[in-house]
Design a protein around this motif. Structure first.
Motif, mmCIF file in Angstrom:
data_model
loop_
_atom_site.group_PDB
_atom_site.id
_atom_site.type_symbol
_atom_site.label_atom_id
_atom_site.label_comp_id
_atom_site.label_asym_id
_atom_site.label_seq_id
_atom_site.Cartn_x
_atom_site.Cartn_y
_atom_site.Cartn_z
ATOM 1 N N ASN A 19 -10.035 26.442 -32.652
ATOM 2 C CA ASN A 19 -8.591 26.205 -32.485
ATOM 3 C C ASN A 19 -7.713 27.349 -32.965
ATOM 4 O O ASN A 19 -6.605 27.127 -33.445
ATOM 5 C CB ASN A 19 -8.173 24.894 -33.156
ATOM 6 C CG ASN A 19 -8.860 23.708 -32.531
ATOM 7 O OD1 ASN A 19 -8.943 23.603 -31.316
ATOM 8 N ND2 ASN A 19 -9.381 22.836 -33.363
ATOM 9 N N VAL A 20 -8.215 28.571 -32.847
ATOM 10 C CA VAL A 20 -7.397 29.742 -33.134
ATOM 11 C C VAL A 20 -6.558 30.030 -31.896
ATOM 12 O O VAL A 20 -7.085 30.093 -30.787
ATOM 13 C CB VAL A 20 -8.261 30.976 -33.469
ATOM 14 C CG1 VAL A 20 -7.389 32.207 -33.692
ATOM 15 C CG2 VAL A 20 -9.145 30.711 -34.678
ATOM 16 N N MET A 21 -5.253 30.181 -32.078
ATOM 17 C CA MET A 21 -4.389 30.555 -30.968
ATOM 18 C C MET A 21 -4.501 32.064 -30.775
ATOM 19 O O MET A 21 -4.224 32.831 -31.700
ATOM 20 C CB MET A 21 -2.938 30.155 -31.237
ATOM 21 C CG MET A 21 -2.017 30.454 -30.065
ATOM 22 S SD MET A 21 -0.358 29.745 -30.249
ATOM 23 C CE MET A 21 0.261 30.690 -31.629
ATOM 24 N N VAL A 22 -4.925 32.470 -29.579
ATOM 25 C CA VAL A 22 -5.101 33.880 -29.258
ATOM 26 C C VAL A 22 -4.112 34.232 -28.156
ATOM 27 O O VAL A 22 -4.136 33.629 -27.079
ATOM 28 C CB VAL A 22 -6.543 34.169 -28.772
ATOM 29 C CG1 VAL A 22 -6.732 35.658 -28.532
ATOM 30 C CG2 VAL A 22 -7.568 33.634 -29.757
ATOM 31 N N THR A 23 -3.239 35.189 -28.419
ATOM 32 C CA THR A 23 -2.219 35.586 -27.457
ATOM 33 C C THR A 23 -2.398 37.049 -27.092
ATOM 34 O O THR A 23 -2.502 37.901 -27.966
ATOM 35 C CB THR A 23 -0.802 35.371 -28.018
ATOM 36 O OG1 THR A 23 -0.660 33.998 -28.390
ATOM 37 C CG2 THR A 23 0.263 35.737 -26.993
ATOM 38 N N ASP A 47 -7.739 36.970 -15.708
ATOM 39 C CA ASP A 47 -6.665 37.305 -14.762
ATOM 40 C C ASP A 47 -5.631 38.252 -15.370
ATOM 41 O O ASP A 47 -4.428 38.071 -15.193
ATOM 42 C CB ASP A 47 -5.983 36.048 -14.223
ATOM 43 C CG ASP A 47 -6.931 35.182 -13.427
ATOM 44 O OD1 ASP A 47 -7.786 35.746 -12.706
ATOM 45 O OD2 ASP A 47 -6.834 33.946 -13.522
ATOM 46 N N LEU A 48 -6.109 39.255 -16.087
ATOM 47 C CA LEU A 48 -5.208 40.229 -16.697
ATOM 48 C C LEU A 48 -5.181 41.511 -15.872
ATOM 49 O O LEU A 48 -6.210 41.957 -15.361
ATOM 50 C CB LEU A 48 -5.672 40.568 -18.119
ATOM 51 C CG LEU A 48 -5.693 39.411 -19.113
ATOM 52 C CD1 LEU A 48 -6.319 39.846 -20.425
ATOM 53 C CD2 LEU A 48 -4.290 38.874 -19.342
ATOM 54 N N SER A 49 -4.011 42.098 -15.763
ATOM 55 C CA SER A 49 -3.862 43.379 -15.084
ATOM 56 C C SER A 49 -4.321 44.501 -15.997
ATOM 57 O O SER A 49 -4.356 44.355 -17.220
ATOM 58 C CB SER A 49 -2.394 43.618 -14.713
ATOM 59 O OG SER A 49 -1.937 42.617 -13.843
ATOM 60 N N ALA A 50 -4.673 45.632 -15.408
ATOM 61 C CA ALA A 50 -5.022 46.811 -16.200
ATOM 62 C C ALA A 50 -3.822 47.189 -17.061
ATOM 63 O O ALA A 50 -2.668 47.021 -16.653
ATOM 64 C CB ALA A 50 -5.416 47.961 -15.285
ATOM 65 N N GLY A 51 -4.082 47.687 -18.256
ATOM 66 C CA GLY A 51 -3.011 48.096 -19.148
ATOM 67 C C GLY A 51 -3.462 48.058 -20.590
ATOM 68 O O GLY A 51 -4.636 47.839 -20.894
ATOM 69 N N THR A 52 -2.514 48.245 -21.497
ATOM 70 C CA THR A 52 -2.786 48.226 -22.929
ATOM 71 C C THR A 52 -2.252 46.921 -23.505
ATOM 72 O O THR A 52 -1.113 46.538 -23.241
ATOM 73 C CB THR A 52 -2.125 49.434 -23.619
ATOM 74 O OG1 THR A 52 -2.649 50.628 -23.036
ATOM 75 C CG2 THR A 52 -2.424 49.437 -25.105
ATOM 76 N N TYR A 53 -3.092 46.268 -24.308
ATOM 77 C CA TYR A 53 -2.773 44.944 -24.838
ATOM 78 C C TYR A 53 -2.800 44.914 -26.350
ATOM 79 O O TYR A 53 -3.484 45.708 -26.996
ATOM 80 C CB TYR A 53 -3.774 43.905 -24.306
ATOM 81 C CG TYR A 53 -3.569 43.595 -22.846
ATOM 82 C CD1 TYR A 53 -2.829 42.494 -22.451
ATOM 83 C CD2 TYR A 53 -4.096 44.431 -21.869
ATOM 84 C CE1 TYR A 53 -2.627 42.225 -21.106
ATOM 85 C CE2 TYR A 53 -3.892 44.170 -20.521
ATOM 86 C CZ TYR A 53 -3.151 43.061 -20.156
ATOM 87 O OH TYR A 53 -2.946 42.804 -18.834
ATOM 88 N N VAL A 54 -2.064 43.944 -26.887
ATOM 89 C CA VAL A 54 -2.132 43.559 -28.293
ATOM 90 C C VAL A 54 -2.620 42.114 -28.296
ATOM 91 O O VAL A 54 -2.099 41.274 -27.562
ATOM 92 C CB VAL A 54 -0.747 43.641 -28.976
ATOM 93 C CG1 VAL A 54 -0.811 43.080 -30.391
ATOM 94 C CG2 VAL A 54 -0.234 45.059 -28.977
ATOM 95 N N LEU A 55 -3.641 41.838 -29.113
ATOM 96 C CA LEU A 55 -4.106 40.462 -29.293
ATOM 97 C C LEU A 55 -3.620 39.952 -30.634
ATOM 98 O O LEU A 55 -3.773 40.632 -31.659
ATOM 99 C CB LEU A 55 -5.638 40.399 -29.257
ATOM 100 C CG LEU A 55 -6.287 40.447 -27.889
ATOM 101 C CD1 LEU A 55 -7.805 40.469 -28.041
ATOM 102 C CD2 LEU A 55 -5.867 39.273 -27.036
ATOM 103 N N ARG A 56 -3.027 38.760 -30.626
ATOM 104 C CA ARG A 56 -2.547 38.136 -31.857
ATOM 105 C C ARG A 56 -3.351 36.857 -32.089
ATOM 106 O O ARG A 56 -3.560 36.078 -31.166
ATOM 107 C CB ARG A 56 -1.064 37.821 -31.757
ATOM 108 C CG ARG A 56 -0.230 39.056 -31.510
ATOM 109 C CD ARG A 56 1.267 38.760 -31.466
ATOM 110 N NE ARG A 56 2.005 39.813 -30.800
ATOM 111 C CZ ARG A 56 2.197 41.029 -31.263
ATOM 112 N NH1 ARG A 56 1.679 41.369 -32.406
ATOM 113 N NH2 ARG A 56 2.893 41.919 -30.594
ATOM 114 N N PHE A 57 -3.779 36.660 -33.346
ATOM 115 C CA PHE A 57 -4.616 35.522 -33.716
ATOM 116 C C PHE A 57 -3.909 34.719 -34.798
ATOM 117 O O PHE A 57 -3.486 35.283 -35.815
ATOM 118 C CB PHE A 57 -5.963 36.014 -34.259
ATOM 119 C CG PHE A 57 -6.741 36.851 -33.283
ATOM 120 C CD1 PHE A 57 -7.669 36.272 -32.438
ATOM 121 C CD2 PHE A 57 -6.542 38.220 -33.217
ATOM 122 C CE1 PHE A 57 -8.390 37.053 -31.537
ATOM 123 C CE2 PHE A 57 -7.254 39.006 -32.327
ATOM 124 C CZ PHE A 57 -8.186 38.415 -31.477
#
Length: 94
Positions: A19-23, A47-57
């Motif tokens: 139940n960790v919220m991952v954004t 379903d993510l487009s190419a690019g640079t992401y930040v993941l928040r937990f």
């Protein structure tokens, strides 16, 4: 489209955290995309487009954390695991 996958575990016990919220946030993804880890701590954001992401937990009883600079190419699956620090563990070690 690309996919981010991974596992959330407790930093001290090494047990999975459910139940960790991952954004996933990115300029290519206005508003971000959020999922929750399952019983074994695994998550998948597809379903993510190419690019640079930040993941928040974020999870109850744990300090929030983030992983930055995650680069996705088209049709790539990128694994990003995280160790979460329990709030009581941080207090105990202080």
């Amino acid at each position: 489209m690309s996919t981010l996958v991974g596992k959330a575990i407790d930093e001290h016990t090494k047990e999975p955290v459910a139940n960790v919220m991952v954004t996933a946030d990115s300029p290519a993804l206005p508003g971000g995309k959020t999922v929750f880890t399952g019983a074994q701590g695994n998550y998948s954001i597809g379903d993510l487009s190419a690019g640079t992401y930040v993941l928040r937990f974020q999870a109850d009883g744990y300090y929030p954390c983030s992983k930055t600079g995650i680069h996705l190419r088209d049709t790539q699956t990128e694994r990003t695991d995280v160790e979460l620090l329990a709030v009581d563990a941080a207090t105990a070690s202080a």
